[in-house]
Write a protein that holds these residues in place. Structure first.
Motif, PDB file in Angstrom:
ATOM      1  N   THR A   2      31.106  24.851   8.925  1.00  0.00           N
ATOM      2  CA  THR A   2      30.405  24.556   7.686  1.00  0.00           C
ATOM      3  C   THR A   2      30.801  23.183   7.182  1.00  0.00           C
ATOM      4  OG1 THR A   2      32.160  25.544   6.355  1.00  0.00           O
ATOM      5  CG2 THR A   2      30.395  27.004   7.088  1.00  0.00           C
ATOM      6  N   SER A   3      29.976  22.641   6.327  1.00  0.00           N
ATOM      7  CA  SER A   3      30.310  21.331   5.773  1.00  0.00           C
ATOM      8  C   SER A   3      31.510  21.413   4.844  1.00  0.00           C
ATOM      9  CB  SER A   3      29.102  20.754   5.040  1.00  0.00           C
ATOM     10  OG  SER A   3      28.747  21.585   3.955  1.00  0.00           O
ATOM     11  N   ALA A   4      31.800  22.599   4.320  1.00  0.00           N
ATOM     12  CA  ALA A   4      32.971  22.759   3.453  1.00  0.00           C
ATOM     13  C   ALA A   4      34.256  22.497   4.221  1.00  0.00           C
ATOM     14  CB  ALA A   4      32.988  24.155   2.847  1.00  0.00           C
ATOM     15  N   VAL A   5      34.291  22.894   5.486  1.00  0.00           N
ATOM     16  CA  VAL A   5      35.474  22.646   6.312  1.00  0.00           C
ATOM     17  C   VAL A   5      35.646  21.150   6.537  1.00  0.00           C
ATOM     18  CG1 VAL A   5      36.513  23.039   8.569  1.00  0.00           C
ATOM     19  CG2 VAL A   5      35.340  24.892   7.418  1.00  0.00           C
ATOM     20  N   VAL A   6      34.553  20.478   6.817  1.00  0.00           N
ATOM     21  CA  VAL A   6      34.600  19.035   7.024  1.00  0.00           C
ATOM     22  C   VAL A   6      35.043  18.331   5.749  1.00  0.00           C
ATOM     23  CG1 VAL A   6      33.247  16.989   7.603  1.00  0.00           C
ATOM     24  CG2 VAL A   6      32.842  19.134   8.809  1.00  0.00           C
ATOM     25  N   GLU A   7      34.479  18.716   4.614  1.00  0.00           N
ATOM     26  CA  GLU A   7      34.845  18.096   3.338  1.00  0.00           C
ATOM     27  C   GLU A   7      36.322  18.289   3.030  1.00  0.00           C
ATOM     28  OE1 GLU A   7      32.303  19.500   0.231  1.00  0.00           O
ATOM     29  OE2 GLU A   7      30.490  18.946   1.321  1.00  0.00           O
ATOM     30  N   VAL A  59      35.176  11.549  15.384  1.00  0.00           N
ATOM     31  CA  VAL A  59      36.415  11.643  14.606  1.00  0.00           C
ATOM     32  C   VAL A  59      36.967  13.053  14.729  1.00  0.00           C
ATOM     33  CG1 VAL A  59      37.424  11.419  12.306  1.00  0.00           C
ATOM     34  CG2 VAL A  59      35.586   9.894  13.004  1.00  0.00           C
ATOM     35  N   ARG A  60      38.267  13.128  15.019  1.00  0.00           N
ATOM     36  CA  ARG A  60      38.970  14.398  15.095  1.00  0.00           C
ATOM     37  C   ARG A  60      39.950  14.464  13.931  1.00  0.00           C
ATOM     38  NH1 ARG A  60      37.682  12.378  19.819  1.00  0.00           N
ATOM     39  NH2 ARG A  60      37.009  13.725  21.512  1.00  0.00           N
ATOM     40  N   LEU A  61      39.887  15.580  13.196  1.00  0.00           N
ATOM     41  CA  LEU A  61      40.741  15.744  12.027  1.00  0.00           C
ATOM     42  C   LEU A  61      41.582  17.000  12.179  1.00  0.00           C
ATOM     43  CD1 LEU A  61      38.106  14.914   9.287  1.00  0.00           C
ATOM     44  CD2 LEU A  61      39.926  13.427  10.106  1.00  0.00           C
ATOM     45  N   ARG A  62      42.765  16.963  11.595  1.00  0.00           N
ATOM     46  CA  ARG A  62      43.673  18.102  11.687  1.00  0.00           C
ATOM     47  C   ARG A  62      43.650  18.899  10.395  1.00  0.00           C
ATOM     48  NH1 ARG A  62      48.987  17.113   9.544  1.00  0.00           N
ATOM     49  NH2 ARG A  62      49.046  15.125   8.518  1.00  0.00           N
ATOM     50  N   VAL A  71      35.913  18.323  14.892  1.00  0.00           N
ATOM     51  CA  VAL A  71      35.473  17.184  15.694  1.00  0.00           C
ATOM     52  C   VAL A  71      34.083  16.846  15.176  1.00  0.00           C
ATOM     53  CG1 VAL A  71      34.927  16.326  17.984  1.00  0.00           C
ATOM     54  CG2 VAL A  71      36.790  17.950  17.692  1.00  0.00           C
ATOM     55  N   ALA A  72      33.927  15.675  14.565  1.00  0.00           N
ATOM     56  CA  ALA A  72      32.665  15.332  13.917  1.00  0.00           C
ATOM     57  C   ALA A  72      32.173  13.967  14.370  1.00  0.00           C
ATOM     58  CB  ALA A  72      32.845  15.326  12.401  1.00  0.00           C
ATOM     59  N   GLU A  73      30.876  13.862  14.483  1.00  0.00           N
ATOM     60  CA  GLU A  73      30.221  12.580  14.737  1.00  0.00           C
ATOM     61  C   GLU A  73      30.006  11.931  13.376  1.00  0.00           C
ATOM     62  OE1 GLU A  73      28.764   9.888  17.576  1.00  0.00           O
ATOM     63  OE2 GLU A  73      29.699  11.822  17.895  1.00  0.00           O
ATOM     64  N   MET A  74      30.490  10.709  13.201  1.00  0.00           N
ATOM     65  CA  MET A  74      30.381  10.044  11.906  1.00  0.00           C
ATOM     66  C   MET A  74      29.690   8.703  12.039  1.00  0.00           C
ATOM     67  SD  MET A  74      33.788  10.888   9.802  1.00  0.00           S
ATOM     68  CE  MET A  74      34.366  12.548   9.575  1.00  0.00           C
ATOM     69  N   THR A  75      29.000   8.326  10.982  1.00  0.00           N
ATOM     70  CA  THR A  75      28.317   7.052  10.906  1.00  0.00           C
ATOM     71  C   THR A  75      29.303   5.985  10.445  1.00  0.00           C
ATOM     72  OG1 THR A  75      26.289   8.204  10.307  1.00  0.00           O
ATOM     73  CG2 THR A  75      26.365   5.844   9.873  1.00  0.00           C
ATOM     74  N   PRO A 123      30.370  11.448   7.477  1.00  0.00           N
ATOM     75  CA  PRO A 123      29.836  12.487   8.371  1.00  0.00           C
ATOM     76  C   PRO A 123      28.320  12.379   8.476  1.00  0.00           C
ATOM     77  CG  PRO A 123      31.388  13.436   6.809  1.00  0.00           C
ATOM     78  CD  PRO A 123      31.157  12.016   6.381  1.00  0.00           C
ATOM     79  N   SER A 124      27.837  12.429   9.705  1.00  0.00           N
ATOM     80  CA  SER A 124      26.397  12.335   9.922  1.00  0.00           C
ATOM     81  C   SER A 124      25.774  13.722   9.844  1.00  0.00           C
ATOM     82  CB  SER A 124      26.113  11.685  11.279  1.00  0.00           C
ATOM     83  OG  SER A 124      26.659  12.475  12.302  1.00  0.00           O
TER      84      SER A 124
END
Length: 163
Positions: A2-7, A59-62, A71-75, A123-124
């Protein structure tokens, strides 16, 4: 994912593993700001080849426990040195820069003079993926070695009497 995890991962990020194209993932320090990551690279700063010229990066975030969670594709957006974004973001980033010589203003001036790039990673719209982690630990077996450490007899503070 979910986008909440990314945020949440973006809010807590101080280090991100960034790869451009098929290149290796490099650990770079960053500053979270308004749902994106801000990074500086260039002469005298961290090495992130191709990041300033790229349009996207992986981008990989812990997470809180130090394990990889996103693991996210970012602009990638490079901030212009004479733009309003640079004037607003660069001093904030300079305050987060550890072990920098000089004041924050001097650091921002040096970044501009040396041609350093400040980039914003956002985040894209692509789906964010959870990392595919193996079921095993991935630890290598100990190597055979002729070295051996002899153990000493236990130390005794007082003389032990035999009965």
């Amino acid at each position: 994912m979910t986008s909440a995890v990314v945020e949440e991962a973006l809010k807590k990020a101080a280090l991100a593993w960034v790869s451009v194209g098929d290149g290796p993932a490099l650990g770079v320090w960053c500053m979270p700001l308004d749902g994106s990551l801000i990074m500086v690279s260039g002469p005298g700063e961290q090495h992130a080849p191709g990041l300033a010229e790229a349009s996207t990066a992986t981008v990989r975030l812990r997470g809180d426990n130090g394990g990889l969670i996103v693991v996210a594709e970012m602009t990638v957006t490079r901030l212009a040195r004479d733009g309003d974004d640079w004037a607003e973001v660069a001093p904030q980033l300079a305050q987060k820069r550890l072990n920098a010589s000089g004041t924050f203003g001097e650091l921002v001036t040096r970044w501009a003079a040396d041609g350093c790039a400040i980039v914003r990673l956002t985040p894209s719209d692509h789906d964010t993926t959870a990392p595919h982690l193996p079921a095993t630990s991935g630890a290598a077996a100990p190597r055979d070695t002729p070295a051996r450490v002899e153990t000493k007899r236990p130390f005794r503070l007082h003389r032990v009497r035999k009965s």
